[in-house]
Design a protein around this motif. Structure first.
Motif, mmCIF file in Angstrom:
data_model
loop_
_atom_site.group_PDB
_atom_site.id
_atom_site.type_symbol
_atom_site.label_atom_id
_atom_site.label_comp_id
_atom_site.label_asym_id
_atom_site.label_seq_id
_atom_site.Cartn_x
_atom_site.Cartn_y
_atom_site.Cartn_z
ATOM 1 N N LEU A 20 34.483 45.580 50.492
ATOM 2 C CA LEU A 20 34.099 45.115 51.814
ATOM 3 C C LEU A 20 33.633 43.667 51.796
ATOM 4 C CD1 LEU A 20 32.261 48.232 53.220
ATOM 5 C CD2 LEU A 20 34.567 47.440 53.702
ATOM 6 N N ALA A 21 33.314 43.158 50.600
ATOM 7 C CA ALA A 21 32.849 41.779 50.508
ATOM 8 C C ALA A 21 33.932 40.819 50.084
ATOM 9 C CB ALA A 21 31.685 41.698 49.510
ATOM 10 N N LEU A 22 34.965 41.320 49.443
ATOM 11 C CA LEU A 22 35.963 40.431 48.859
ATOM 12 C C LEU A 22 37.366 40.893 49.154
ATOM 13 C CD1 LEU A 22 34.271 39.985 45.380
ATOM 14 C CD2 LEU A 22 34.565 38.195 47.066
ATOM 15 N N GLY A 23 38.209 39.910 49.481
ATOM 16 C CA GLY A 23 39.659 39.973 49.573
ATOM 17 C C GLY A 23 40.352 41.189 50.080
ATOM 18 N N VAL A 24 40.489 42.232 49.277
ATOM 19 C CA VAL A 24 41.394 43.313 49.624
ATOM 20 C C VAL A 24 41.021 43.946 50.947
ATOM 21 C CG1 VAL A 24 42.194 45.592 48.917
ATOM 22 C CG2 VAL A 24 42.008 43.780 47.241
ATOM 23 N N ALA A 25 39.719 44.095 51.213
ATOM 24 C CA ALA A 25 39.344 44.820 52.417
ATOM 25 C C ALA A 25 39.194 43.948 53.642
ATOM 26 C CB ALA A 25 38.027 45.563 52.176
ATOM 27 N N GLY A 26 38.814 42.674 53.485
ATOM 28 C CA GLY A 26 38.575 41.986 54.724
ATOM 29 C C GLY A 26 38.592 40.476 54.700
ATOM 30 N N VAL A 27 38.534 39.837 53.548
ATOM 31 C CA VAL A 27 38.546 38.385 53.529
ATOM 32 C C VAL A 27 39.946 37.896 53.825
ATOM 33 C CG1 VAL A 27 38.241 36.349 52.092
ATOM 34 C CG2 VAL A 27 36.642 38.250 51.901
ATOM 35 N N THR A 28 40.087 37.036 54.807
ATOM 36 C CA THR A 28 41.405 36.571 55.211
ATOM 37 C C THR A 28 41.563 35.103 54.870
ATOM 38 O OG1 THR A 28 41.398 38.148 57.014
ATOM 39 C CG2 THR A 28 43.005 36.371 57.129
ATOM 40 N N THR A 29 42.572 34.784 54.087
ATOM 41 C CA THR A 29 42.875 33.396 53.799
ATOM 42 C C THR A 29 43.838 32.885 54.857
ATOM 43 O OG1 THR A 29 44.739 34.004 52.410
ATOM 44 C CG2 THR A 29 42.615 33.820 51.337
ATOM 45 N N ASP A 53 49.548 42.218 51.341
ATOM 46 C CA ASP A 53 48.168 41.775 51.518
ATOM 47 C C ASP A 53 47.798 40.790 50.406
ATOM 48 O OD1 ASP A 53 47.756 43.438 49.269
ATOM 49 O OD2 ASP A 53 47.192 45.137 50.517
ATOM 50 N N SER A 54 46.518 40.743 50.027
ATOM 51 C CA SER A 54 46.054 39.734 49.067
ATOM 52 C C SER A 54 46.712 39.862 47.699
ATOM 53 C CB SER A 54 44.531 39.823 48.905
ATOM 54 O OG SER A 54 44.146 41.115 48.478
ATOM 55 N N LEU A 55 47.138 41.048 47.331
ATOM 56 C CA LEU A 55 47.779 41.237 46.030
ATOM 57 C C LEU A 55 49.133 40.550 45.966
ATOM 58 C CD1 LEU A 55 46.917 44.988 45.350
ATOM 59 C CD2 LEU A 55 45.778 42.949 44.455
ATOM 60 N N SER A 56 49.701 40.260 47.126
ATOM 61 C CA SER A 56 50.984 39.556 47.194
ATOM 62 C C SER A 56 50.839 38.134 47.730
ATOM 63 C CB SER A 56 51.964 40.326 48.089
ATOM 64 O OG SER A 56 52.197 41.628 47.588
ATOM 65 N N ALA A 57 49.641 37.802 48.243
ATOM 66 C CA ALA A 57 49.421 36.508 48.886
ATOM 67 C C ALA A 57 48.785 35.482 47.961
ATOM 68 C CB ALA A 57 48.568 36.685 50.135
ATOM 69 N N GLU A 58 48.744 35.768 46.647
ATOM 70 C CA GLU A 58 48.214 34.836 45.641
ATOM 71 C C GLU A 58 46.738 34.535 45.881
ATOM 72 O OE1 GLU A 58 50.901 31.452 45.640
ATOM 73 O OE2 GLU A 58 52.190 32.464 44.182
ATOM 74 N N TYR A 59 45.973 35.548 46.282
ATOM 75 C CA TYR A 59 44.534 35.375 46.489
ATOM 76 C C TYR A 59 43.864 34.947 45.182
ATOM 77 C CZ TYR A 59 39.652 36.383 47.569
ATOM 78 O OH TYR A 59 38.295 36.285 47.759
ATOM 79 N N GLY A 60 43.174 33.807 45.216
ATOM 80 C CA GLY A 60 42.446 33.324 44.053
ATOM 81 C C GLY A 60 43.301 32.728 42.965
ATOM 82 N N LEU A 61 44.583 32.555 43.214
ATOM 83 C CA LEU A 61 45.505 32.048 42.200
ATOM 84 C C LEU A 61 46.053 30.691 42.593
ATOM 85 C CD1 LEU A 61 47.685 35.243 41.554
ATOM 86 C CD2 LEU A 61 45.619 34.536 40.322
ATOM 87 N N HIS A 207 40.937 41.504 42.263
ATOM 88 C CA HIS A 207 42.204 40.778 42.296
ATOM 89 C C HIS A 207 42.624 40.380 40.883
ATOM 90 C CE1 HIS A 207 40.530 40.260 46.372
ATOM 91 N NE2 HIS A 207 41.800 40.428 46.719
ATOM 92 N N PRO A 208 43.826 40.708 40.496
ATOM 93 C CA PRO A 208 44.295 40.411 39.143
ATOM 94 C C PRO A 208 44.392 38.913 38.877
ATOM 95 C CG PRO A 208 45.674 42.075 40.170
ATOM 96 C CD PRO A 208 44.810 41.502 41.255
ATOM 97 N N LEU A 209 44.195 38.560 37.598
ATOM 98 C CA LEU A 209 44.418 37.190 37.159
ATOM 99 C C LEU A 209 45.912 36.888 37.149
ATOM 100 C CD1 LEU A 209 41.945 37.202 34.143
ATOM 101 C CD2 LEU A 209 41.673 35.838 36.232
ATOM 102 N N ALA A 210 46.229 35.614 37.006
ATOM 103 C CA ALA A 210 47.634 35.209 36.991
ATOM 104 C C ALA A 210 48.414 35.911 35.889
ATOM 105 C CB ALA A 210 47.739 33.693 36.836
ATOM 106 N N LYS A 211 47.773 36.161 34.738
ATOM 107 C CA LYS A 211 48.487 36.771 33.628
ATOM 108 C C LYS A 211 48.910 38.208 33.917
ATOM 109 C CE LYS A 211 44.469 38.420 30.941
ATOM 110 N NZ LYS A 211 43.797 38.341 29.616
#
Length: 228
Positions: A20-29, A53-61, A207-211
């Motif tokens: 609820l605080a980070l990315g997957v649930a509600g943070v919108t880039t 969603d963020s897993l495909s939108a390069e969140y944090g990468l 959110h997974p790292l780039a690797k």
């Protein structure tokens, strides 16, 4: 419960605490719409639209390091001749994807549609019936537009209830079977359930790292490649 299942459970438990605080649930880039090339749509050309969603939108990468960008590189390396359009937005739900899809289909006229949505629905506790209806509507819209469609599944934290978790995971399978489209069951397979899983995620441990993204691409590729 075997070791991979235990590791996956640990990852999902942490996700539930942070989602609820980070990315997957509600943070919108900023919207990651139409990242692919914009050349004229030539007859017979493959165009792969990714709706996620963020897993495909390069969140944090860094831009270009996510699995969708890596898919574009692999397609080029294997001379498969396809344009990739990444229309993923962090925090998106199946309702959001369903509302955005008609315009995307009209604009890009994809030959292939990859739907990677649903995780945010579950983390927000939205009704599974609604999630299934939205997934089914998106699949049907893609097919009606002449695209080959595949679903990418997700799993949720066990603290939301074992029955809910099973039903959520099963929703992707149900829609895929009813609509007769290919399914990749779990995008983070081989990432969230590996022995050193903690080392494969960003500081939020969601959110997974780039690797990790080449492994995520491999998961998708196993299903997508036969469709091409």
């Amino acid at each position: 419960m075997n070791q991979p299942q235990m590791r996956r459970r640990e990852w999902m438990l942490h996700c539930s605490a942070c989602a609820l605080a980070l990315g997957v649930a509600g943070v919108t880039t900023a919207p990651v719409a139409a990242q692919g090339r914009t050349e004229a749509k030539t007859a017979g050309a493959r165009r792969i639209l990714v709706l996620g969603d963020s897993l495909s939108a390069e969140y944090g990468l860094a831009r270009g390091s996510g699995w969708v960008a890596l898919m574009d590189e692999r397609l080029k390396a294997q001379k498969l001749g396809a344009e990739v359009i990444n229309a993923s937005i962090s925090g998106d739900t199946t309702s959001g994807g369903r509302s955005r899809l008609p315009a995307l289909l009209q604009q890009h006229r994809p030959t292939h549609l990859i739907i990677e949505l649903g995780g945010n629905d579950a983390l927000r506790g939205l009704p599974l019936k609604m999630t299934r209806e939205n997934l089914k509507a998106m699949v049907q819209a893609g097919k009606d537009a002449g695209a080959k469609v595949m679903l990418v599944g997700m799993q949720i934290p066990p603290n939301m209830g074992a029955a809910y978790g099973r039903d959520f995971e099963g929703s992707f399978k149900t829609v895929a079977q009813e609509e007769k489209v290919p399914l990749q069951p779990f995008l983070l397979a081989g990432v969230a359930d590996r022995p050193d899983a903690a080392d494969w995620f960003q500081g939020d441990r969601i959110h997974p790292l780039a690797k990790a993204h080449p492994l995520m691409l491999d998961n998708v590729w196993k299903v997508l490649r036969p469709m091409l």
